[in-house]
Design a protein around this motif. Sequence first.
Motif, mmCIF file in Angstrom:
data_model
loop_
_atom_site.group_PDB
_atom_site.id
_atom_site.type_symbol
_atom_site.label_atom_id
_atom_site.label_comp_id
_atom_site.label_asym_id
_atom_site.label_seq_id
_atom_site.Cartn_x
_atom_site.Cartn_y
_atom_site.Cartn_z
ATOM 1 N N THR A 243 34.468 40.446 36.024
ATOM 2 C CA THR A 243 33.850 41.537 35.264
ATOM 3 C C THR A 243 33.711 42.788 36.124
ATOM 4 N N TYR A 244 33.337 42.606 37.385
ATOM 5 C CA TYR A 244 33.206 43.756 38.290
ATOM 6 C C TYR A 244 34.562 44.426 38.505
ATOM 7 N N ILE A 245 35.601 43.622 38.728
ATOM 8 C CA ILE A 245 36.934 44.174 38.962
ATOM 9 C C ILE A 245 37.413 44.970 37.740
ATOM 10 N N SER A 246 37.206 44.408 36.561
ATOM 11 C CA SER A 246 37.672 45.087 35.350
ATOM 12 C C SER A 246 36.865 46.340 35.054
ATOM 13 N N THR A 247 35.580 46.347 35.415
ATOM 14 C CA THR A 247 34.734 47.517 35.169
ATOM 15 C C THR A 247 35.010 48.620 36.184
ATOM 16 N N ALA A 248 35.198 48.240 37.433
ATOM 17 C CA ALA A 248 35.448 49.232 38.484
ATOM 18 C C ALA A 248 36.869 49.761 38.436
ATOM 19 N N GLY A 249 37.815 48.940 38.024
ATOM 20 C CA GLY A 249 39.213 49.356 37.967
ATOM 21 C C GLY A 249 39.554 50.041 36.656
ATOM 22 N N GLU A 250 40.804 50.366 36.501
ATOM 23 C CA GLU A 250 41.283 51.017 35.288
ATOM 24 C C GLU A 250 42.372 50.152 34.652
ATOM 25 N N ASN A 251 42.290 50.048 33.323
ATOM 26 C CA ASN A 251 43.296 49.302 32.558
ATOM 27 C C ASN A 251 43.399 47.850 33.009
ATOM 28 N N ILE A 252 42.264 47.250 33.349
ATOM 29 C CA ILE A 252 42.224 45.833 33.718
ATOM 30 C C ILE A 252 41.323 45.110 32.727
ATOM 31 N N ALA A 253 41.908 44.205 31.931
ATOM 32 C CA ALA A 253 41.134 43.476 30.928
ATOM 33 C C ALA A 253 40.200 42.482 31.604
ATOM 34 N N THR A 254 39.006 42.337 31.038
ATOM 35 C CA THR A 254 37.998 41.488 31.661
ATOM 36 C C THR A 254 38.377 40.017 31.633
ATOM 37 N N GLY A 255 38.808 39.525 30.475
ATOM 38 C CA GLY A 255 39.156 38.114 30.347
ATOM 39 C C GLY A 255 40.205 37.664 31.354
ATOM 40 N N PRO A 256 41.375 38.323 31.390
ATOM 41 C CA PRO A 256 42.391 37.950 32.382
ATOM 42 C C PRO A 256 41.903 38.092 33.815
ATOM 43 N N ALA A 257 41.056 39.108 34.098
ATOM 44 C CA ALA A 257 40.530 39.279 35.461
ATOM 45 C C ALA A 257 39.670 38.079 35.850
ATOM 46 N N ILE A 258 38.872 37.586 34.914
ATOM 47 C CA ILE A 258 38.039 36.406 35.184
ATOM 48 C C ILE A 258 38.916 35.180 35.426
ATOM 49 N N ILE A 259 39.918 34.994 34.585
ATOM 50 C CA ILE A 259 40.793 33.828 34.708
ATOM 51 C C ILE A 259 41.584 33.869 36.014
ATOM 52 N N LEU A 260 42.059 35.056 36.397
ATOM 53 C CA LEU A 260 42.802 35.179 37.650
ATOM 54 C C LEU A 260 41.904 34.897 38.858
ATOM 55 N N THR A 261 40.667 35.378 38.804
ATOM 56 C CA THR A 261 39.713 35.094 39.882
ATOM 57 C C THR A 261 39.440 33.597 39.975
ATOM 58 N N LEU A 262 39.275 32.972 38.827
ATOM 59 C CA LEU A 262 39.030 31.529 38.785
ATOM 60 C C LEU A 262 40.242 30.756 39.311
ATOM 61 N N SER A 263 41.430 31.223 38.962
ATOM 62 C CA SER A 263 42.652 30.574 39.443
ATOM 63 C C SER A 263 42.795 30.720 40.954
ATOM 64 N N LEU A 264 42.374 31.873 41.493
ATOM 65 C CA LEU A 264 42.408 32.081 42.944
ATOM 66 C C LEU A 264 41.443 31.136 43.654
ATOM 67 N N LEU A 265 40.245 30.982 43.091
ATOM 68 C CA LEU A 265 39.281 30.032 43.661
ATOM 69 C C LEU A 265 39.835 28.614 43.641
ATOM 70 N N MET A 266 40.520 28.268 42.552
ATOM 71 C CA MET A 266 41.101 26.935 42.441
ATOM 72 C C MET A 266 42.205 26.735 43.480
ATOM 73 N N ALA A 267 43.020 27.772 43.693
ATOM 74 C CA ALA A 267 44.100 27.683 44.684
ATOM 75 C C ALA A 267 43.530 27.526 46.094
ATOM 76 N N LEU A 268 42.490 28.297 46.409
ATOM 77 C CA LEU A 268 41.848 28.178 47.715
ATOM 78 C C LEU A 268 41.243 26.790 47.911
ATOM 79 N N SER A 269 40.614 26.276 46.862
ATOM 80 C CA SER A 269 40.025 24.939 46.938
ATOM 81 C C SER A 269 41.091 23.878 47.095
ATOM 82 N N LEU A 270 42.224 24.093 46.451
ATOM 83 C CA LEU A 270 43.322 23.126 46.534
ATOM 84 C C LEU A 270 43.805 22.950 47.967
#
Length: 292
Positions: A243-270
């Motif tokens: 949500t912070y990334i999508s609000t601070a950035g331009e033309n970044i949808a909130t939903g995909p930004a959340i999912i991408l952040t979650l996917s990054l956390l999952m990759a790091l955990s993996l």
Amino acid sequence: MEVLTSFTFIIVAAGTMILAFAGGMVGTISVMKGQSLIGDAVGHATFPGIVVAFMLIGVKETYTLALGAVLFGVIAFLTIQMITNHSKVTLDGALALVLSSFFGLGMALMSFVQGNPDFEGTQGLNDYIFGQAAYMLRSDVYLITAASVISLFILAAFYTQIRIYIFDPVFSRTAGINNTLMNFIILVITILLISVGLKAVGAILIVNLLIAPAVIGQLWSSRFSIVLLIAGVSGAFAAFTGTYISTAGENIATGPAIILTLSLLMALSLFCAPKGIIRRSIYKRRMGGGAS
């Protein structure tokens, strides 16, 4: 800091964090039970329910649209059960049939509504496909909060029974636990969270909000309670960050930004978690060295 104190950010962050926390915990149960793809099918199947609800009332009223989503989610699950119980179609085949059929119905109804002069104010219905958290209202946050509290309360009330049912269904039945009831409870809270989360992340991405935190939790711990907590916290953290990334950035949808952040956390955990690739590789090398 201006972003963190803006009213829009506070509303969107509150809604998505509450949804992601509850979704992570409830989704963990579905993943451990081996029913994660059912959530995917149900998530896609809720979209026609939203369109039908709009067709019936003529306005995009938050609570009515969510009710339509819940109704079609239940219908989709019952359809899956009917196909698998009364035909030779496997569960995977039933999930594919229901997912594509219901979502196709939703798209067809959407095309009909948008091209029909009898229906006005159709703008925004497409947001339920991919999500548009930036346009969340207080009413959306209230609905998400209510659904999350109800889901977590039910989870807490049946915590012991659900845990036994997940890890040992045979013993669960022997101990007098109604497995059918437990499966129904898991279904209800899953559909409830999917239905209220469509506006935030959309029918296509909602399943990631249920599965990814569960994977993260299982990579970091083997204790059921800890896995649930890690899943909820990781989901909430990803929601806040996205949500912070999508609000601070331009033309970044909130939903995909959340999912991408979650996917990054999952990759790091993996890679880095105790059950991740690196730690397991080190453990195998040590065991191999000790054996030699």
